[in-house]
Scaffold this active site. Structure first.
Site, PDB file in Angstrom:
ATOM      1  N   GLU A  79       0.842  -1.191   0.000  1.00 21.65           N
ATOM      2  CA  GLU A  79       0.000   0.000   0.000  1.00 21.65           C
ATOM      3  C   GLU A  79       0.879   1.243   0.000  1.00 21.65           C
ATOM      4  O   GLU A  79       0.440   2.326   0.378  1.00 21.65           O
ATOM      5  CB  GLU A  79      -0.961   0.015   1.187  1.00 21.65           C
ATOM      6  CG  GLU A  79      -0.347  -0.097   2.565  1.00 21.65           C
ATOM      7  CD  GLU A  79      -1.392  -0.044   3.665  1.00 21.65           C
ATOM      8  OE1 GLU A  79      -1.902   1.061   3.927  1.00 21.65           O
ATOM      9  OE2 GLU A  79      -1.703  -1.094   4.245  1.00 21.65           O
ATOM     10  N   CYS A 111      -3.352  -3.802   4.307  1.00 18.30           N
ATOM     11  CA  CYS A 111      -2.364  -4.772   4.782  1.00 18.30           C
ATOM     12  C   CYS A 111      -2.664  -6.203   4.344  1.00 18.30           C
ATOM     13  O   CYS A 111      -1.876  -7.110   4.639  1.00 18.30           O
ATOM     14  CB  CYS A 111      -2.269  -4.719   6.311  1.00 18.30           C
ATOM     15  SG  CYS A 111      -1.765  -3.103   6.933  1.00 18.30           S
ATOM     16  N   TYR A 143       2.852   7.580   9.562  1.00 19.86           N
ATOM     17  CA  TYR A 143       1.656   8.276  10.031  1.00 19.86           C
ATOM     18  C   TYR A 143       1.883   9.762  10.264  1.00 19.86           C
ATOM     19  O   TYR A 143       0.936  10.504  10.503  1.00 19.86           O
ATOM     20  CB  TYR A 143       1.150   7.630  11.329  1.00 19.86           C
ATOM     21  CG  TYR A 143       0.685   6.210  11.135  1.00 19.86           C
ATOM     22  CD1 TYR A 143      -0.641   5.928  10.828  1.00 19.86           C
ATOM     23  CD2 TYR A 143       1.573   5.151  11.224  1.00 19.86           C
ATOM     24  CE1 TYR A 143      -1.074   4.626  10.626  1.00 19.86           C
ATOM     25  CE2 TYR A 143       1.155   3.846  11.025  1.00 19.86           C
ATOM     26  CZ  TYR A 143      -0.162   3.591  10.732  1.00 19.86           C
ATOM     27  OH  TYR A 143      -0.581   2.301  10.529  1.00 19.86           O
ATOM     28  N   THR A 152       3.957   3.304  16.009  1.00 18.46           N
ATOM     29  CA  THR A 152       3.771   2.016  15.335  1.00 18.46           C
ATOM     30  C   THR A 152       4.398   1.982  13.947  1.00 18.46           C
ATOM     31  O   THR A 152       4.298   0.969  13.246  1.00 18.46           O
ATOM     32  CB  THR A 152       2.276   1.671  15.203  1.00 18.46           C
ATOM     33  OG1 THR A 152       1.663   2.536  14.230  1.00 18.46           O
ATOM     34  CG2 THR A 152       1.554   1.817  16.527  1.00 18.46           C
ATOM     35  N   SER A 201     -10.605   1.066  14.209  1.00 19.39           N
ATOM     36  CA  SER A 201      -9.642   0.140  13.618  1.00 19.39           C
ATOM     37  C   SER A 201      -9.358  -1.027  14.555  1.00 19.39           C
ATOM     38  O   SER A 201      -9.320  -2.188  14.133  1.00 19.39           O
ATOM     39  CB  SER A 201      -8.337   0.879  13.297  1.00 19.39           C
ATOM     40  OG  SER A 201      -7.437   0.037  12.611  1.00 19.39           O
ATOM     41  N   HIS A 233      -1.577 -10.725  11.767  1.00 18.62           N
ATOM     42  CA  HIS A 233      -1.167  -9.420  11.259  1.00 18.62           C
ATOM     43  C   HIS A 233      -0.829  -8.557  12.475  1.00 18.62           C
ATOM     44  O   HIS A 233      -1.585  -8.515  13.451  1.00 18.62           O
ATOM     45  CB  HIS A 233      -2.296  -8.793  10.443  1.00 18.62           C
ATOM     46  CG  HIS A 233      -2.093  -7.340  10.161  1.00 18.62           C
ATOM     47  ND1 HIS A 233      -0.978  -6.864   9.519  1.00 18.62           N
ATOM     48  CD2 HIS A 233      -2.859  -6.251  10.460  1.00 18.62           C
ATOM     49  CE1 HIS A 233      -1.063  -5.554   9.417  1.00 18.62           C
ATOM     50  NE2 HIS A 233      -2.185  -5.153   9.978  1.00 18.62           N
ATOM     51  N   LYS A 242      -4.462  -9.003  21.658  1.00 20.99           N
ATOM     52  CA  LYS A 242      -5.843  -8.710  22.048  1.00 20.99           C
ATOM     53  C   LYS A 242      -6.822  -9.597  21.276  1.00 20.99           C
ATOM     54  O   LYS A 242      -7.803 -10.087  21.831  1.00 20.99           O
ATOM     55  CB  LYS A 242      -6.164  -7.231  21.806  1.00 20.99           C
ATOM     56  CG  LYS A 242      -5.433  -6.275  22.731  1.00 20.99           C
ATOM     57  CD  LYS A 242      -5.764  -4.825  22.377  1.00 20.99           C
ATOM     58  CE  LYS A 242      -5.022  -3.845  23.278  1.00 20.99           C
ATOM     59  NZ  LYS A 242      -5.294  -2.433  22.912  1.00 20.99           N
ATOM     60  N   ASN A 275       5.568  -1.720  12.191  1.00 21.05           N
ATOM     61  CA  ASN A 275       4.545  -2.234  11.277  1.00 21.05           C
ATOM     62  C   ASN A 275       5.088  -2.332   9.858  1.00 21.05           C
ATOM     63  O   ASN A 275       5.649  -1.362   9.335  1.00 21.05           O
ATOM     64  CB  ASN A 275       3.334  -1.301  11.319  1.00 21.05           C
ATOM     65  CG  ASN A 275       2.125  -1.876  10.598  1.00 21.05           C
ATOM     66  OD1 ASN A 275       2.173  -2.957  10.032  1.00 21.05           O
ATOM     67  ND2 ASN A 275       1.029  -1.142  10.628  1.00 21.05           N
ATOM     68  N   SER A 308      -7.260  -3.147   6.511  1.00 21.67           N
ATOM     69  CA  SER A 308      -8.308  -2.169   6.821  1.00 21.67           C
ATOM     70  C   SER A 308      -9.158  -1.880   5.603  1.00 21.67           C
ATOM     71  O   SER A 308      -8.717  -1.956   4.468  1.00 21.67           O
ATOM     72  CB  SER A 308      -7.667  -0.874   7.330  1.00 21.67           C
ATOM     73  OG  SER A 308      -7.066  -1.064   8.582  1.00 21.67           O
TER      74      SER A 308
END
Length: 385
Positions: A79, A111, A143, A152, A201, A233, A242, A275, A308
């Site tokens: 991307e 991603c 970012y 990240t 997200s 990922h 999580k 990332n 995403s």
């Protein structure tokens, strides 16, 4: 016939920023970065390094002279494209001297692009078992300075050779996938940096995993107990954990402990790199294979891919006998350990550098094997040093 990953490797730039230094500059508690988000270092690329150089350097480790004659496709998932028209894969095909009668193209869906490329490659090899496909996931995750996602950020590429009778991981035909039109992360054409709805997200990622995992379980009858490890990922290392924890109540305590232990092994490299967007799942897979002493031939691995927007997929594979012999563990560890630490001031200066535009030109020198050596007439020129 078995089809899957015969070889895989990654490449990162030789500069990194320590997250403690960044936290101090941004006025944050370093524990927020190291523990709360789970990142220790950030890979940083010079302006003369882009997805082409990253991808070519990653792939050069695994492409042999024999491969050059047998590769029928070069697919790049990214991307971070460098051109709205010409695919980075075309340039990489040239740099690696792959035989000319091959397809070369890019795949895009945030991603998830690397996974789409992997499964396209698998289906091609199933129909052409004597041929090979080179898959590259290459990205520069940015970012913006002092942005919410800055900690990240990361940069690098993963390369995979897809063949019959693979020597590392055989892929099963049990994929489950999901598409939902959600604006959790996107980058309009006019914007250098993505637009991110952080809470959406995070929740979409976890919910997407739960949906494809439960759908896969319903279709195949496989439960968490059937897996030696799950790879995720990894936009940042706490995110995958999580998602894993959200389904662990489906398993007994022994299985929970095993999967959590394997997850920690899968994030060793990501903690030090950041990332990789399309490459992050496969960087996690490499980290798991190279850092775990608990894996063995025949173990079933589950892989969760997320992009995403949103597309997600869960699929599985089996480790092949002697897979350890075809990893690049020593080389990868040395690449990480030999990097140069930079200051926040140096990082910000590098971050703000740009390549010439609108016909301007510049020349560059590099110690990186494949690199941009000049830009002229809006063309990036690459060579191997």
């Amino acid at each position: 016939m078995k089809v899957g990953i015969d070889r895989l490797s990654f490449f990162i730039p030789n500069l990194y920023l320590d997250m403690t230094e960044l936290a101090k500059r941004r006025g944050d508690d370093p524990a927020k970065y190291h523990i709360g988000i789970g990142q220790d270092q950030m890979a940083v690329n010079r302006v003369s390094e882009d997805i082409v150089t990253l991808g070519a350097n990653a792939a050069s480790k695994i492409v042999t002279d024999e491969d050059r004659e047998l590769i029928d496709m070069v697919i790049v998932g990214t991307e971070s494209g460098i051109d709205h028209s010409k695919a980075s894969a075309v340039i990489i095909h040239h740099l690696l001297k792959v035989q000319p009668f091959a397809r070369s193209f890019e795949v895009k869906e945030a991603c998830y692009g690397g996974t789409a490329a992997l499964h396209m490659a698998k289906e091609y090899v199933k129909n052409h078992p004597e041929r090979k496909v080179l898959v590259i996931a290459s990205d520069i995750a940015r970012y913006g300075l002092a942005s919410g996602g800055e900690v990240t950020q990361g940069v690098g590429a993963v390369a995979m050779m897809i063949t019959k009778d693979p020597r590392i991981l055989s892929l099963e035909d049990d994929n489950t996938f999901l598409t939902e039109d959600i604006y959790d992360f996107w980058r309009p054409n006019y914007s250098q940096f993505p637009v991110v709805d952080g809470p959406l997200s995070n929740s979409t990622y976890i919910e997407s995993f739960q949906k494809v995992w439960n759908h896969h379980k319903d279709i195949t009858g496989l439960t968490l107990e059937d897996y030696t490890a799950l790879s995720f990922h990894i936009p940042y290392t706490k995110m995958g954990k999580k998602a894993l924890q959200s389904v662990l109540d489906q398993a007994d305590e022994e299985t929970q402990a095993r999967l959590l232990a394997r997850y920690e092994e899968s994030i060793h490299y990501s903690r030090r790199i950041g990332n990789l967007y399309t490459g992050s799942l496969y960087l996690g897979l490499i980290s798991l294979l190279e850092n775990s002493q608990a894996l063995k031939a025949g173990d079933r691995l589950g892989l969760f891919s997320y992009g995403s927007g949103a597309v997600s997929e869960f699929f599985t594979g089996y480790l092949e006998k002697g897979y350890q012999e075809f990893l690049f563990t020593k080389e990868h560890q040395e690449m990480l350990d030999k990097r140069q630490a930079i200051t926040v001031d140096q990082y910000e200066e590098i971050f703000n550098e740009t390549l010439p535009q609108k016909g301007e030109q510049a020349e560059y020198s590099s110690t990186v094997p494949f690199s941009i050596y000049k830009v002229e007439n809006d063309i990036r020129y690459y060579k191997q040093y």
